[in-house]
Design an enzyme around this catalytic site. Structure first.
Site, PDB file in Angstrom:
ATOM      1  N   GLY A  78      14.230  -2.042  -1.521  1.00  0.00           N
ATOM      2  CA  GLY A  78      13.189  -1.051  -1.792  1.00  0.00           C
ATOM      3  C   GLY A  78      12.066  -1.126  -0.785  1.00  0.00           C
ATOM      4  N   THR A  79      12.183  -2.056   0.169  1.00  0.00           N
ATOM      5  CA  THR A  79      11.117  -2.167   1.173  1.00  0.00           C
ATOM      6  C   THR A  79      11.020  -0.852   1.941  1.00  0.00           C
ATOM      7  OG1 THR A  79      11.628  -4.496   1.386  1.00  0.00           O
ATOM      8  CG2 THR A  79      10.275  -3.538   3.126  1.00  0.00           C
ATOM      9  N   PHE A 106      12.460   3.615  -6.481  1.00  0.00           N
ATOM     10  CA  PHE A 106      13.541   3.387  -7.452  1.00  0.00           C
ATOM     11  C   PHE A 106      13.249   3.971  -8.827  1.00  0.00           C
ATOM     12  CE2 PHE A 106      15.009   0.214  -4.426  1.00  0.00           C
ATOM     13  CZ  PHE A 106      16.372   0.458  -4.469  1.00  0.00           C
ATOM     14  N   HIS A 138      -2.141   5.334  -3.255  1.00  0.00           N
ATOM     15  CA  HIS A 138      -1.649   3.991  -3.593  1.00  0.00           C
ATOM     16  C   HIS A 138      -2.780   2.983  -3.487  1.00  0.00           C
ATOM     17  CE1 HIS A 138       2.394   5.692  -2.955  1.00  0.00           C
ATOM     18  NE2 HIS A 138       2.807   4.689  -3.718  1.00  0.00           N
ATOM     19  N   HIS A 139      -2.491   1.780  -3.994  1.00  0.00           N
ATOM     20  CA  HIS A 139      -3.430   0.654  -3.911  1.00  0.00           C
ATOM     21  C   HIS A 139      -3.753   0.293  -2.458  1.00  0.00           C
ATOM     22  CE1 HIS A 139       0.087  -1.841  -2.935  1.00  0.00           C
ATOM     23  NE2 HIS A 139       0.710  -1.097  -3.833  1.00  0.00           N
ATOM     24  N   LYS A 142      -1.343  -1.551   0.220  1.00  0.00           N
ATOM     25  CA  LYS A 142      -0.094  -0.937   0.736  1.00  0.00           C
ATOM     26  C   LYS A 142      -0.171  -0.822   2.259  1.00  0.00           C
ATOM     27  CE  LYS A 142       3.191   2.768   0.060  1.00  0.00           C
ATOM     28  NZ  LYS A 142       4.313   1.837   0.115  1.00  0.00           N
ATOM     29  N   THR A 149       7.847   7.244  -0.223  1.00  0.00           N
ATOM     30  CA  THR A 149       8.161   8.312  -1.182  1.00  0.00           C
ATOM     31  C   THR A 149       7.668   9.662  -0.657  1.00  0.00           C
ATOM     32  OG1 THR A 149       7.973   6.714  -2.949  1.00  0.00           O
ATOM     33  CG2 THR A 149       7.820   9.033  -3.585  1.00  0.00           C
TER      34      THR A 149
HETATM   35  N1  LIG Z   1      11.281   1.418  -3.380  1.00  0.00           N
HETATM   36  C1  LIG Z   1      10.418   1.238  -4.382  1.00  0.00           C
HETATM   37  O1  LIG Z   1      10.619   1.708  -5.515  1.00  0.00           O
HETATM   38  C2  LIG Z   1       9.180   0.410  -4.130  1.00  0.00           C
HETATM   39  C3  LIG Z   1       8.260   0.155  -5.150  1.00  0.00           C
HETATM   40  C4  LIG Z   1       7.178  -0.672  -4.883  1.00  0.00           C
HETATM   41  C5  LIG Z   1       7.031  -1.226  -3.625  1.00  0.00           C
HETATM   42  N2  LIG Z   1       7.927  -0.939  -2.654  1.00  0.00           N
HETATM   43  C6  LIG Z   1       7.889  -1.565  -1.329  1.00  0.00           C
HETATM   44  O2  LIG Z   1       8.406  -2.879  -1.481  1.00  0.00           O
HETATM   45  C7  LIG Z   1       7.813  -3.736  -0.519  1.00  0.00           C
HETATM   46  C8  LIG Z   1       7.224  -4.956  -1.236  1.00  0.00           C
HETATM   47  O3  LIG Z   1       6.208  -4.537  -2.110  1.00  0.00           O
HETATM   48  P1  LIG Z   1       5.394  -5.600  -2.977  1.00  0.00           P
HETATM   49  O4  LIG Z   1       4.413  -4.785  -3.726  1.00  0.00           O
HETATM   50  O5  LIG Z   1       6.308  -6.514  -3.695  1.00  0.00           O
HETATM   51  O6  LIG Z   1       4.654  -6.388  -1.803  1.00  0.00           O
HETATM   52  P2  LIG Z   1       4.063  -7.881  -1.874  1.00  0.00           P
HETATM   53  O7  LIG Z   1       3.480  -8.166  -3.202  1.00  0.00           O
HETATM   54  O8  LIG Z   1       3.202  -8.014  -0.647  1.00  0.00           O
HETATM   55  O9  LIG Z   1       5.339  -8.799  -1.721  1.00  0.00           O
HETATM   56  C9  LIG Z   1       6.099  -8.904  -0.539  1.00  0.00           C
HETATM   57  C10 LIG Z   1       6.662 -10.302  -0.553  1.00  0.00           C
HETATM   58  O10 LIG Z   1       7.615 -10.445   0.487  1.00  0.00           O
HETATM   59  C11 LIG Z   1       7.407 -11.743   1.046  1.00  0.00           C
HETATM   60  N3  LIG Z   1       7.982 -11.772   2.395  1.00  0.00           N
HETATM   61  C12 LIG Z   1       7.448 -11.381   3.570  1.00  0.00           C
HETATM   62  N4  LIG Z   1       8.318 -11.596   4.575  1.00  0.00           N
HETATM   63  C13 LIG Z   1       9.428 -12.133   4.014  1.00  0.00           C
HETATM   64  C14 LIG Z   1      10.682 -12.560   4.520  1.00  0.00           C
HETATM   65  N5  LIG Z   1      10.962 -12.509   5.819  1.00  0.00           N
HETATM   66  N6  LIG Z   1      11.611 -13.043   3.649  1.00  0.00           N
HETATM   67  C15 LIG Z   1      11.351 -13.120   2.342  1.00  0.00           C
HETATM   68  N7  LIG Z   1      10.154 -12.743   1.793  1.00  0.00           N
HETATM   69  C16 LIG Z   1       9.219 -12.248   2.626  1.00  0.00           C
HETATM   70  C17 LIG Z   1       5.895 -11.884   1.042  1.00  0.00           C
HETATM   71  O11 LIG Z   1       5.521 -13.235   1.144  1.00  0.00           O
HETATM   72  P3  LIG Z   1       3.999 -13.558   1.661  1.00  0.00           P
HETATM   73  O12 LIG Z   1       3.105 -13.071   0.608  1.00  0.00           O
HETATM   74  O13 LIG Z   1       4.040 -15.029   1.777  1.00  0.00           O
HETATM   75  O14 LIG Z   1       3.857 -12.847   2.975  1.00  0.00           O
HETATM   76  C18 LIG Z   1       5.570 -11.343  -0.345  1.00  0.00           C
HETATM   77  O15 LIG Z   1       5.711 -12.303  -1.357  1.00  0.00           O
HETATM   78  C19 LIG Z   1       6.817  -2.874   0.251  1.00  0.00           C
HETATM   79  O16 LIG Z   1       7.448  -2.383   1.415  1.00  0.00           O
HETATM   80  C20 LIG Z   1       6.524  -1.723  -0.708  1.00  0.00           C
HETATM   81  O17 LIG Z   1       6.133  -0.541  -0.035  1.00  0.00           O
HETATM   82  C21 LIG Z   1       8.998  -0.135  -2.889  1.00  0.00           C
END
Ligand SMILES: NC(=O)c1ccc[n+]([C@@H]2O[C@H](COP(=O)([O-])OP(=O)(O)OC[C@H]3O[C@@H](n4cnc5c(N)ncnc54)[C@H](OP(=O)(O)O)[C@@H]3O)[C@@H](O)[C@H]2O)c1
Length: 246
Positions: A78-79, A106, A138-139, A142, A149
């Protein structure tokens, strides 16, 4: 769902934790978590899982997907913000006979919005008096702008609406064939999207507001269940199509 899955979580931030909660509720097991700091997991550990669910950062996603293809592990990601490398990922997935399902969003509700957006764009294509706009909020944490989306909504309009040839962030002088997308970053907003068509006499609008991240996490786990036993590249559209008969 045929059987419980052993899930590898890649990324354990806001979404990784939310996915874990939903996966456990649905009777699955979380067999490993890979964080930014790395993980002691070997290729064999990866192969012992049924599926990986990846929510990390734009610059990390592609390497994570390639790692899963190499290990023969189906992966749901979902990244957002990595899609300029989509060609590379698709080629690697095909050559390694991997399984990938990706989605900019998603949430089942947003995927219904996507469907309505495509139908509305087709109707509005014949209505030259209306100008289209997309807005998302968004927050503040982001990283990408506009949201994945909003990009999906924009690209779907470009596909069917004869007036629009491209989209761009609003704010500068845009040509008439450019669809303006406005991005707001505020507080803790989980995600709001709207598509509007405005004329001199009225306005037609469709909108979606996520109240929390549960919808994204639920959709990702449902997609992972659906991906079991499938090879190739899929999106939430394929999953949604498997549910409907229209
Ligand atoms: N498709 C969807 O429905 C949907 C919904 C929500 C969010 N998203 C997307 O999903 C992504 C993550 O969102 P989030 O809100 O969970 O962000 P988040 O809270 O910043 O979490 C991202 C996590 O990934 C970790 N990370 C960074 N590089 C990594 C690597 N190489 N291997 C493994 N882990 C790693 C980070 O660790 P550190 O904190 O230590 O850097 C952090 O814990 C974003 O791109 C967002 O836009 C998509």
């Amino acid at each position: 769902m045929d059987k419980d899955m052993k899930i590898l979580l890649i990324g354990y931030g806001k979404m990784g934790k939310e996915v874990e909660a939903i996966a456990l509720q649905r009777g699955h097991e979380v067999s490993g978590r890979i964080t930014a700091a790395g993980s002691p997991l070997s290729g064999n550990d990866l192969q012992a899982c049924d599926v990986a669910i990846e929510f990390t950062r734009p610059e990390a996603a592609v390497d994570n997907l390639l790692m899963c293809f190499k290990a023969g592990l189906p992966v749901v990601t979902g990244t957002t913000g990595w899609h300029e490398r989509a060609g590379e990922v698709k080629t690697a997935c095909q050559s390694m006979e991997g399984s990938l399902l990706y989605a900019s969003n998603f949430s089942i509700g947003v995927n219904i919005l996507f469907d309505i957006n495509r139908r509305l764009a087709a109707l509005m294509s014949g209505q030259s008096g209306y100008a289209a706009t997309i807005e998302e909020t968004h927050h503040e944490q982001k990283l990408d702008r506009p949201s994945g989306t909003a990009v999906s909504l924009a690209n779907d309009i470009l596909d069917v609406h004869h007036r629009y040839e491209n989209w761009a962030l609003a704010g500068t002088d845009l040509a008439g064939d450019t669809l303006p997308v406005t991005s707001h970053r505020e507080g803790n907003v989980t995600g709001k999207h709207n598509v509007a068509y405005t004329s001199d006499i009225d306005r037609i609008e469709i909108r979606h507001e996520a109240f929390n991240r549960r919808g994204f996490a639920t959709g990702a786990v449902l997609a992972a269940e659906w991906l079991q036993g499938k090879k190739g590249i899929f999106t939430m559209r394929d999953y949604m199509a498997s549910l409907t008969h229209v």
